[in-house]
Design a protein around this motif. Structure first.
Motif, PDB file in Angstrom:
ATOM      1  N   LYS A  53      96.537 -77.778 -19.943  1.00  0.00           N
ATOM      2  CA  LYS A  53      97.444 -78.725 -19.501  1.00  0.00           C
ATOM      3  C   LYS A  53      96.998 -80.010 -20.473  1.00  0.00           C
ATOM      4  O   LYS A  53      97.857 -80.698 -20.924  1.00  0.00           O
ATOM      5  CB  LYS A  53      97.404 -78.991 -18.195  1.00  0.00           C
ATOM      6  CG  LYS A  53      97.840 -78.070 -17.171  1.00  0.00           C
ATOM      7  CD  LYS A  53      97.904 -78.316 -15.744  1.00  0.00           C
ATOM      8  CE  LYS A  53      98.244 -77.206 -14.916  1.00  0.00           C
ATOM      9  NZ  LYS A  53      98.401 -77.591 -13.458  1.00  0.00           N
TER      10      LYS A  53
ATOM     11  N   PRO B 144     101.491 -73.658 -20.058  1.00  0.00           N
ATOM     12  CA  PRO B 144     102.315 -74.813 -20.259  1.00  0.00           C
ATOM     13  C   PRO B 144     103.423 -74.356 -21.273  1.00  0.00           C
ATOM     14  O   PRO B 144     103.156 -73.672 -22.440  1.00  0.00           O
ATOM     15  CB  PRO B 144     101.666 -75.834 -20.582  1.00  0.00           C
ATOM     16  CG  PRO B 144     100.152 -75.637 -20.244  1.00  0.00           C
ATOM     17  CD  PRO B 144     100.007 -74.080 -20.422  1.00  0.00           C
ATOM     18  N   PRO B 145     104.471 -75.227 -21.211  1.00  0.00           N
ATOM     19  CA  PRO B 145     105.508 -74.905 -22.418  1.00  0.00           C
ATOM     20  C   PRO B 145     104.990 -75.148 -23.783  1.00  0.00           C
ATOM     21  O   PRO B 145     105.062 -74.357 -24.634  1.00  0.00           O
ATOM     22  CB  PRO B 145     106.565 -76.301 -21.972  1.00  0.00           C
ATOM     23  CG  PRO B 145     106.430 -76.236 -20.698  1.00  0.00           C
ATOM     24  CD  PRO B 145     104.957 -76.013 -20.232  1.00  0.00           C
TER      25      PRO B 145
ATOM     26  N   LEU C 147     103.244 -71.988 -24.692  1.00  0.00           N
ATOM     27  CA  LEU C 147     104.308 -70.902 -24.838  1.00  0.00           C
ATOM     28  C   LEU C 147     105.033 -71.031 -26.148  1.00  0.00           C
ATOM     29  O   LEU C 147     105.393 -69.956 -26.979  1.00  0.00           O
ATOM     30  CB  LEU C 147     105.268 -71.029 -23.876  1.00  0.00           C
ATOM     31  CG  LEU C 147     104.896 -70.556 -22.380  1.00  0.00           C
ATOM     32  CD1 LEU C 147     105.911 -70.788 -21.253  1.00  0.00           C
ATOM     33  CD2 LEU C 147     104.225 -68.974 -22.243  1.00  0.00           C
ATOM     34  N   GLU C 148     105.268 -72.182 -26.474  1.00  0.00           N
ATOM     35  CA  GLU C 148     106.069 -72.492 -27.990  1.00  0.00           C
ATOM     36  C   GLU C 148     105.258 -72.641 -29.187  1.00  0.00           C
ATOM     37  O   GLU C 148     105.917 -72.815 -30.314  1.00  0.00           O
ATOM     38  CB  GLU C 148     106.872 -73.846 -27.530  1.00  0.00           C
ATOM     39  CG  GLU C 148     107.795 -73.632 -26.554  1.00  0.00           C
ATOM     40  CD  GLU C 148     108.135 -75.067 -25.857  1.00  0.00           C
ATOM     41  OE1 GLU C 148     108.058 -76.080 -26.721  1.00  0.00           O
ATOM     42  OE2 GLU C 148     109.146 -75.100 -25.138  1.00  0.00           O
TER      43      GLU C 148
ATOM     44  N   GLU D  61     108.900 -69.855 -19.052  1.00  0.00           N
ATOM     45  CA  GLU D  61     108.447 -70.872 -17.970  1.00  0.00           C
ATOM     46  C   GLU D  61     108.495 -70.297 -16.648  1.00  0.00           C
ATOM     47  O   GLU D  61     107.315 -70.917 -15.905  1.00  0.00           O
ATOM     48  CB  GLU D  61     109.181 -72.326 -18.021  1.00  0.00           C
ATOM     49  CG  GLU D  61     108.856 -73.153 -19.332  1.00  0.00           C
ATOM     50  CD  GLU D  61     109.229 -74.529 -19.013  1.00  0.00           C
ATOM     51  OE1 GLU D  61     109.072 -75.041 -18.269  1.00  0.00           O
ATOM     52  OE2 GLU D  61     110.135 -74.885 -20.217  1.00  0.00           O
TER      53      GLU D  61
END
Length: 312
Positions: free
Chosen positions: A69, A95-96, A99-100, A143
């Protein structure tokens, strides 16, 4: 084309997937896994995860952050400049920003046919629910909890006497062999993303300690599924009376016998047929606390639990 990847996984279930990805010739830049944990009977020795040990054997950098995080950890991950991340039972919510970060995002191997059994314990819950079929799927992570689009899928039958242990091993092997196909398709732009349906969503919540105690007043078919679904870990259990007091026993294999009946918890014959709220369950493999796993014949010889005795 060789993909630059991170692998994120922790338990035995994830290890063969890492091996398959490496063997396929991809560049695994880094492995993320859970930090070493205390293990052993007294919990004094810090033990690395199976994936950690495997990655070190391949000479791959291993990272074990407690959380992803923080901006610092997310920047370290982004700096790897990945094509994709392959995730198998990692043990943390991504966390986003994680993922991105990879060009093609994060791909996750999940041991059910989504949207059935999203969550932590899909193998155990499938057996406990009496499902006839399950499978393994690779999905594009989003998410939500296991809500991503499905990229590749394999089905598997759940056999009548299947335990969570045997199903775990079959799905582990099937899933590991899916990675080279999925990554090859990703390279050539041939992966088709199929959104999950909204019907049939179920959640495989974490197994709670209270669930593991056998209630002999429940229907025998339900007890049989509980025993097999919690075998080998954590193990459905009951108690027996001994000269030194009560002793806990794990039931690790069983067979439902609907044509038989008797008082709940009563041993009905000399081969550990036990009465339940409906039908009976034959216990075939057990483990008394502090002792090795054994079949019913050996257990009876040592426990002196015969016909007419009552299991608690």
């Amino acid at each position: 084309m060789t993909l630059r990847l991170a692998f994120m996984g922790t338990p035995d279930f994830a290890a063969p997937s890492l091996t398959e990805i490496i063997t396929a010739g991809h560049d695994v830049a880094c492995v993320y896994t859970q930090p070493p944990r205390p293990a052993g009977r007294r919990g004094r020795e810090m033990t690395k995860s199976p994936v950690h040990e495997l990655a070190e054997g391949f000479g791959i950098e291993v990272r074990t952050p407690d959380s992803l995080k923080s901006e610092e950890e997310q920047a370290r991950f982004a700096a790897l400049e990945l094509d994709a991340a392959c995730v198998v039972a990692y043990g943390q919510i991504l966390p986003p920003a994680i993922l991105e970060a990879p060009e093609f995002g994060c791909l996750n191997l999940h041991a059910s046919l989504l949207p059935r059994w999203r969550g932590a314990a899909p193998i155990q819950r499938a057996i406990m629910a009496g499902d006839a079929m399950t499978g393994v799927q690779i999905m594009q992570m989003a998410e939500g909890l296991d809500t991503g689009d499905i990229l590749l899928s394999e089905t598997a039958r759940i056999y009548p006497f299947e335990t969570a242990g045997s199903l775990h091993d079959r799905l582990m092997e099937t899933g590991s062999h899916m990675w080279p196909r999925a990554l090859a398709a990703l390279e050539r732009g041939g992966l088709t993303a199929t959104p999950q349906g909204e019907d049939g969503v179920t959640y495989a919540r974490k197994i709670e300690k209270a669930e593991a105690r056998i209630d002999w007043t429940r229907p025998g078919e339900e007890i049989d599924r509980l025993i097999r679904g919690l075998s080998p870990f954590p193990g459905a259990w009951f108690e027996i009376e001994t000269p030194k007091g009560k002793a806990r026993v794990k039931a690790l294999q069983s067979k439902y016998e609907p044509e038989e009946s008797g008082a709940p918890g009563e041993v009905l014959d000399a081969a550990l047929l036990v009465g339940t709220g409906e039908g009976a369950v034959r216990l075939t493999r057990l483990q008394r606390e502090g002792r090795p796993v054994m079949d019913a014949e050996d257990f009876l010889r040592g426990a002196q639990t015969g016909k007419g005795e009552r299991l608690l």
